[in-house]
Design a protein around this motif. Structure first.
Motif, PDB file in Angstrom:
ATOM      1  N   ASP A  12       0.832  -1.215   0.000  1.00 17.05           N
ATOM      2  CA  ASP A  12       0.000   0.000   0.000  1.00 17.05           C
ATOM      3  C   ASP A  12       0.859   1.255   0.000  1.00 17.05           C
ATOM      4  N   ILE A  13       1.850   1.255   0.862  1.00 14.46           N
ATOM      5  CA  ILE A  13       2.719   2.429   1.012  1.00 14.46           C
ATOM      6  C   ILE A  13       3.432   2.715  -0.300  1.00 14.46           C
ATOM      7  N   ARG A  14       3.996   1.662  -0.875  1.00 13.01           N
ATOM      8  CA  ARG A  14       4.757   1.845  -2.110  1.00 13.01           C
ATOM      9  C   ARG A  14       3.853   2.373  -3.226  1.00 13.01           C
ATOM     10  N   MET A  17       2.866   6.040  -2.653  1.00 16.18           N
ATOM     11  CA  MET A  17       3.981   6.952  -2.918  1.00 16.18           C
ATOM     12  C   MET A  17       4.153   7.132  -4.427  1.00 16.18           C
TER      13      MET A  17
ATOM     14  N   LEU B  18      -1.822   5.414   7.120  1.00 17.93           N
ATOM     15  CA  LEU B  18      -0.676   4.910   6.372  1.00 17.93           C
ATOM     16  C   LEU B  18      -0.613   5.598   5.009  1.00 17.93           C
ATOM     17  N   SER B  22       2.238   8.145   3.580  1.00 22.61           N
ATOM     18  CA  SER B  22       2.959   7.775   2.352  1.00 22.61           C
ATOM     19  C   SER B  22       2.956   8.918   1.354  1.00 22.61           C
ATOM     20  N   THR B  85       9.526   6.608   9.187  1.00 24.46           N
ATOM     21  CA  THR B  85      10.694   5.845   8.740  1.00 24.46           C
ATOM     22  C   THR B  85      10.958   4.674   9.681  1.00 24.46           C
ATOM     23  N   LEU B  88       8.404   2.025   9.050  1.00 20.98           N
ATOM     24  CA  LEU B  88       8.745   1.266   7.840  1.00 20.98           C
ATOM     25  C   LEU B  88       9.859   0.263   8.114  1.00 20.98           C
TER      26      LEU B  88
END
Lengths: 200, 97
Positions: A12-14, A17, B18, B22, B85, B88
């Motif tokens: 999800d994060i990737r 972004m 989240l 991001s 960070t 992550l």
């Protein structure tokens, strides 16, 4: 949370972004068509120059060549818009969002500069530098915009700059380099993008 | 490595938070509407999560005026960048065999 949830979260994060920064609806088909128009225009320009019109009617030839280049540009932009809109719809994304706007602005600044610079070169009679200059500025524009679209656009930009620089030093083959840069490279990268991101 | 480094941050367990983090990590001055469009959530839902992140001082809100209309943008704070960070890194270290 278990392993699977962590993987989902990272995915999800990737994705978020990527999507928030990069304009990923750009269709490879627009590159293929832009390349075909450029090759056709280069061929027409070649015929005109081979006919010797450049010596008998220099002004008319210049206007013919500029009209060819402009027509080529308008057709390429129109086609790019058409295929990219189609691609955005297929992916369920908005065509004109913040990342598209950033990609467009970052592309436009060096590109418009290059266009004006090319006009200045023509006015100064340095016609031989028009092809190298447009290639170099176009390459810089692509590199500038690549942060906001597919990373491979940066590679294409570097190749365009190299071609432009070679054309600036190897004298008298401007049209050939122009055809390679705006024709062949667009087709190759367009095909690659199309098969990598759209067919699959 | 110290134990706390691998600790997941509870503030980021929610998917919307989240997503917000991001987007803010890689963009400057993101508007409310842009966040809404990217995350596909309702106004109320987004606002409440943004408020929670603001309260933790992970996110900073900035109000500017454009043609007399107020324009709200969001940025990640230094603290938020550090916290995210670490989150992550924790996620990644948990996945390592």
């Amino acid at each position: 949370m278990d392993q699977k949830e962590h993987i989902e979260a990272l995915k999800d994060i990737r994705q978020m972004m990527q999507r928030s920064v990069r304009f990923l609806s750009l269709s490879g088909l627009s590159g293929i068509f832009a390349g075909i128009y450029a090759l056709a225009a280069a061929y027409l320009a070649y015929l005109k120059l081979e006919s010797g019109a450049g010596r008998t009617d220099a002004r008319g030839t210049l206007i013919y060549l500029m009209a060819l280049a402009l027509g080529c540009l308008i057709l390429a932009i129109g086609t790019a818009f058409f295929f990219t809109r189609k691609n955005a719809r297929k992916k369920g994304l908005k065509l004109w969002d913040e990342s598209a706007r950033l990609a467009f602005i970052n592309l436009s600044i060096p590109l418009a500069t290059g266009g004006l610079f090319a006009i200045a070169l023509i006015r100064a009679g340095a016609i031989g530098f028009v092809a190298p200059a447009t290639l170099v500025f176009y390459g810089l524009a692509l590199i500038n915009a690549s942060r906001h679209t597919f990373p491979m656009i940066r590679q294409l930009g570097i190749l365009e700059i190299l071609l432009g620089l070679i054309a600036a030093f190897v004298w008298g083959h401007g049209l050939l380099f122009w055809a390679i840069g705006f024709g062949l490279l667009h087709i190759v990268y367009g095909l690659f993008m199309y098969f990598k991101f759209e067919r699959a | 490595m110290k134990e706390w480094v691998h600790q997941l941050n509870k503030a980021f367990e929610n998917r919307v938070r989240l997503g917000i983090m991001s987007v803010l990590m890689v963009n400057e001055a993101v508007s409310f509407n842009r966040l809404k469009e990217l995350l596909g959530v309702t106004d109320g839902n987004l606002a409440s999560h943004l408020r929670a992140l603001e309260k933790l001082e992970y996110v900073e809100m900035k109000k500017t005026f454009l043609d007399r209309k107020s324009h709200t943008t969001y940025d990640v704070s230094t603290l938020g960048r550090k916290a995210f960070t670490e989150h992550l890194n924790a996620l990644e270290s948990l996945l390592k065999p």
